[in-house]
Every structure is written in C-alpha cells, then in structure tokens.
Scaffold this motif. Structure first.
Motif, PDB file in Angstrom:
ATOM      1  N   ILE A   9       0.070  -3.818 -11.216  1.00 15.88           N
ATOM      2  CA  ILE A   9       0.085  -3.210  -9.885  1.00 15.88           C
ATOM      3  C   ILE A   9       1.353  -3.605  -9.145  1.00 15.88           C
ATOM      4  N   VAL A  10       1.679  -4.886  -9.159  1.00 15.14           N
ATOM      5  CA  VAL A  10       2.884  -5.366  -8.472  1.00 15.14           C
ATOM      6  C   VAL A  10       4.123  -4.700  -9.057  1.00 15.14           C
ATOM      7  N   ARG A  11       4.202  -4.653 -10.395  1.00 19.62           N
ATOM      8  CA  ARG A  11       5.374  -4.065 -11.045  1.00 19.62           C
ATOM      9  C   ARG A  11       5.545  -2.598 -10.682  1.00 19.62           C
ATOM     10  N   ARG A  16       8.457   1.642  -7.943  1.00 22.79           N
ATOM     11  CA  ARG A  16       8.380   2.963  -7.323  1.00 22.79           C
ATOM     12  C   ARG A  16       8.349   2.907  -5.803  1.00 22.79           C
ATOM     13  N   SER A  17       8.532   1.723  -5.256  1.00 28.60           N
ATOM     14  CA  SER A  17       8.526   1.529  -3.800  1.00 28.60           C
ATOM     15  C   SER A  17       7.263   2.121  -3.166  1.00 28.60           C
ATOM     16  N   LEU A  18       6.121   1.747  -3.754  1.00 31.09           N
ATOM     17  CA  LEU A  18       4.835   2.226  -3.273  1.00 31.09           C
ATOM     18  C   LEU A  18       4.004   1.072  -2.728  1.00 31.09           C
ATOM     19  N   THR A  19       3.100   1.382  -1.839  1.00 34.45           N
ATOM     20  CA  THR A  19       2.074   0.415  -1.471  1.00 34.45           C
ATOM     21  C   THR A  19       1.002   0.434  -2.554  1.00 34.45           C
ATOM     22  N   ILE A  20       0.156  -0.577  -2.550  1.00 32.90           N
ATOM     23  CA  ILE A  20      -0.957  -0.598  -3.506  1.00 32.90           C
ATOM     24  C   ILE A  20      -1.861   0.603  -3.261  1.00 32.90           C
ATOM     25  N   ALA A  21      -2.090   0.913  -1.989  1.00 27.37           N
ATOM     26  CA  ALA A  21      -2.946   2.049  -1.644  1.00 27.37           C
ATOM     27  C   ALA A  21      -2.381   3.352  -2.178  1.00 27.37           C
ATOM     28  N   ALA A  22      -1.079   3.567  -1.990  1.00 27.03           N
ATOM     29  CA  ALA A  22      -0.451   4.818  -2.445  1.00 27.03           C
ATOM     30  C   ALA A  22      -0.541   4.944  -3.959  1.00 27.03           C
ATOM     31  N   ALA A 147      -6.460   0.096  -1.437  1.00 27.70           N
ATOM     32  CA  ALA A 147      -5.867  -1.133  -1.962  1.00 27.70           C
ATOM     33  C   ALA A 147      -6.953  -2.035  -2.530  1.00 27.70           C
ATOM     34  N   ALA A 148      -8.046  -2.173  -1.796  1.00 26.11           N
ATOM     35  CA  ALA A 148      -9.166  -2.977  -2.280  1.00 26.11           C
ATOM     36  C   ALA A 148      -9.724  -2.398  -3.573  1.00 26.11           C
ATOM     37  N   GLY A 149      -9.780  -1.076  -3.651  1.00 28.47           N
ATOM     38  CA  GLY A 149     -10.293  -0.420  -4.846  1.00 28.47           C
ATOM     39  C   GLY A 149      -9.447  -0.699  -6.075  1.00 28.47           C
ATOM     40  N   ALA A 150      -8.138  -0.737  -5.896  1.00 33.16           N
ATOM     41  CA  ALA A 150      -7.251  -1.029  -7.023  1.00 33.16           C
ATOM     42  C   ALA A 150      -7.507  -2.435  -7.552  1.00 33.16           C
ATOM     43  N   ILE A 151      -7.676  -3.375  -6.643  1.00 33.66           N
ATOM     44  CA  ILE A 151      -7.956  -4.756  -7.037  1.00 33.66           C
ATOM     45  C   ILE A 151      -9.316  -4.842  -7.733  1.00 33.66           C
ATOM     46  N   ALA A 194      -0.091  -9.942  -1.781  1.00 34.16           N
ATOM     47  CA  ALA A 194      -1.495  -9.501  -1.857  1.00 34.16           C
ATOM     48  C   ALA A 194      -2.166 -10.040  -3.104  1.00 34.16           C
ATOM     49  N   MET A 195      -1.459  -9.994  -4.229  1.00 37.89           N
ATOM     50  CA  MET A 195      -2.065 -10.454  -5.472  1.00 37.89           C
ATOM     51  C   MET A 195      -2.212 -11.964  -5.517  1.00 37.89           C
ATOM     52  N   HIS A 196      -1.305 -12.686  -4.858  1.00 37.92           N
ATOM     53  CA  HIS A 196      -1.512 -14.136  -4.751  1.00 37.92           C
ATOM     54  C   HIS A 196      -2.753 -14.424  -3.924  1.00 37.92           C
ATOM     55  N   ALA A 197      -2.964 -13.647  -2.868  1.00 41.05           N
ATOM     56  CA  ALA A 197      -4.171 -13.826  -2.050  1.00 41.05           C
ATOM     57  C   ALA A 197      -5.425 -13.593  -2.882  1.00 41.05           C
TER      58      ALA A 197
END
Length: 297
Positions: A9-11, A16-22, A147-151, A194-197
């Motif tokens: 997700i981070v990569r 692609r300069s995207l947010t996790i949500a996008a 974003a929560a859904g991706a996680i 976000a992923m560290h959190a």
C-alpha cells in the motif's frame, strides 16, 4: 487487489502519489465492476448507519435482550460533559461513542460490522468523535473509511478478523489498527506514518483472547470497544508524531496469525475460558440458562 501487504500500500501510494483511500477506491471499482460514484455512495450509506448508531446509543435505551448490558455509553457521555475526565474530553467522547454503537449491536439494533459485529464500535467511535472535533464533512469521513478498508483487507487476508479463529486480537485489535491508520491519513499523515500506526496499534493487542460471558457479544466485548477507540487515537498520535513500529507492521500482522493459532480453543470465542469461566461469569451463564428455560415453559 494490486496490494497484498501494508508495504504494498505504501509503495503504490508513493509511486502514484495517491492517498490510501484513493488507492482503495480504484481497486474497489476494478474488483466490483461498478462505478466510482456507486462505490463511494455505498460507503456513504454505511457511514450514515454508523452515525445513527452513535446517536441511538447516546440518546435511547439500549438495554440488551439479556439485560446484562446497556446504558454505559450514556453514563460515560454524561461524565465527559462534566469536563473533569482523566483522559480528556476527546478520548472520552470517542470511548462513549464506541460504547454506544456496541450497545446498539447488543440490543439488536442496526450497525456496520467494522470489521466484525464484535468490534463494531471502534471505528464509528473514533470517526464520529473526530468529525465533531475537527469539523470534517461526511465526504472526508467516507475517504477515511476507504483507508480503513484497505488496512482491514490486508489484515483479513494475511491474518484473521475472526474471534473464533484468532481471539479478540483479530476483532478488536484489527479494528483498532484500521481506525488508527485511517485517522493518520485523515489528519494529513503519510501512508508510511499510517502503516506505522497500524503496527503500533496491533502490537498493543497481541494475545487478546475472546472470552464472551455466556457466549454473548456483551461482556467484555462492549467495554473493549470503548477502550479500543482510545487506543486507536493513541496509536494515531504516535504515528503522526513520527514514532515507528520497530517490527515492520506486516510482520506484526503475521504474528497475529501465529498467536491466534496458538491460542487454546478456550480462548477463541467458545466461552469456555477467560472471563466467561470466572465464578461470576459462570453464575451469569447459569442465570441466563434458567431464564431461557422458564420462558420455554
């Protein structure tokens, strides 16, 4: 999905300069074959249900059918309004709202499983209280849910979100991680933060057993939702402050699976261990059985 891990997700977001949500919205459109507008509308509808559950739990009677739980959300909310809380009004509000949704669930009201019914209060508690605090609109909250859904997708596919399979760490723990990572993004943090959190949140619940008294999603499930909301806010703050998970978050997810598998069956939603088998837990169970038998007769 293009991603299987939190690192993926981070990569992808960075490339692609995207947010996790996008990123999640794009992937959801590809997976379902429906339009982006429809995908977002469905999530918007889910968020409305969450807000309604918070409101109901704070303002209405939510005594469960068993009679074991109900009313604690209003107690905590009233206490928060006194302005003399130990954890501060923001954390206490999130706690009250999480309790509210969990009590609505226990009283057979309508909730959204995030990711399960047993952990349904944490994301609404964190999201609705944060919306009130920061003045965010619903569209921003819906982005946070993606974003929560991706996680949650990564956790579900690499570990477990089932209490019967992995203990309460799989339900409440996953919800805490999902909420923490999403709040980091909603507050302007990077995907890496976000992923560290997420990793920090999950480490705090490793080994949490699932021990529902009388097999009901009430004791201690509801209280764990309330405290889980506060933990999510704390993990988000750590992530935003630059605290890193020394153990990579994907490795924490893998450990969740290992720990869950090593738990005895008594600690995985069977009500044969933990709090369910304390003297009081057994007494409650026997009393409920007696009442059920009387009702049958």
């Amino acid at each position: 999905m293009q991603f299987r891990t939190l690192k993926d997700i981070v990569r992808l977001c960075e490339e692609r300069s995207l947010t996790i949500a996008a990123l999640m919205i794009e992937e959801q459109v590809k997976e379902t074959g429906v339009s982006e507008q429809e995908v977002i509308q469905q999530m918007t509808d889910y968020y409305q249900v969450m807000k309604e559950a918070v409101e109901r739990g704070i303002t209405e009677d939510t005594v469960s059918r068993s009679g074991l739980t109900g009313g604690d959300a209003r107690r905590v909310h009233d206490y928060m309004l006194s302005g003399d809380t130990s954890s501060g009004s923001d954390a206490t509000r999130a706690m009250a709202y999480a309790l509210a949704v969990s009590e609505v669930n226990a009283s057979m009201g309508r909730i959204i499983a995030t990711p399960t019914a047993g952990s349904c209060g944490i994301i609404p508690g964190v999201f609705v209280s944060s919306q009130e605090r920061f003045g965010w609109d619903d569209a921003h909250m819906v982005q946070g849910l993606f974003a929560a859904g991706a996680i949650g997708y990564v956790i579900a596919n690499n570990s477990s979100i089932s209490g019967a399979e992995g203990g309460c760490q799989a339900e409440v723990g996953s919800a805490i991680g999902m909420a923490a990572g999403a709040i980091v993004e909603m507050r302007g943090g990077t995907p890496e933060q976000a992923m560290h959190a997420v990793g920090l949140a999950l480490k705090n619940t490793l080994g949490l057993i699932c021990d529902p008294v009388a097999g009901l999603v009430e004791i201690p499930c509801i209280v764990r939702n309330g405290l889980g909301a506060v933990n999510a806010l704390a993990a988000a703050d750590m992530g935003l402050a630059g605290v890193r998970s020394a153990i990579p978050s994907d490795e924490v997810v893998d450990v969740m699976l290992q720990v869950g598998r090593s738990m005895p069956s008594e600690h995985r939603e069977t009500a044969r261990g933990g709090l369910a088998q304390t003297p009081t837990g057994r007494k409650i169970t026997e009393e409920l059985r007696r009442r059920r038998q009387e009702n049958k007769n």
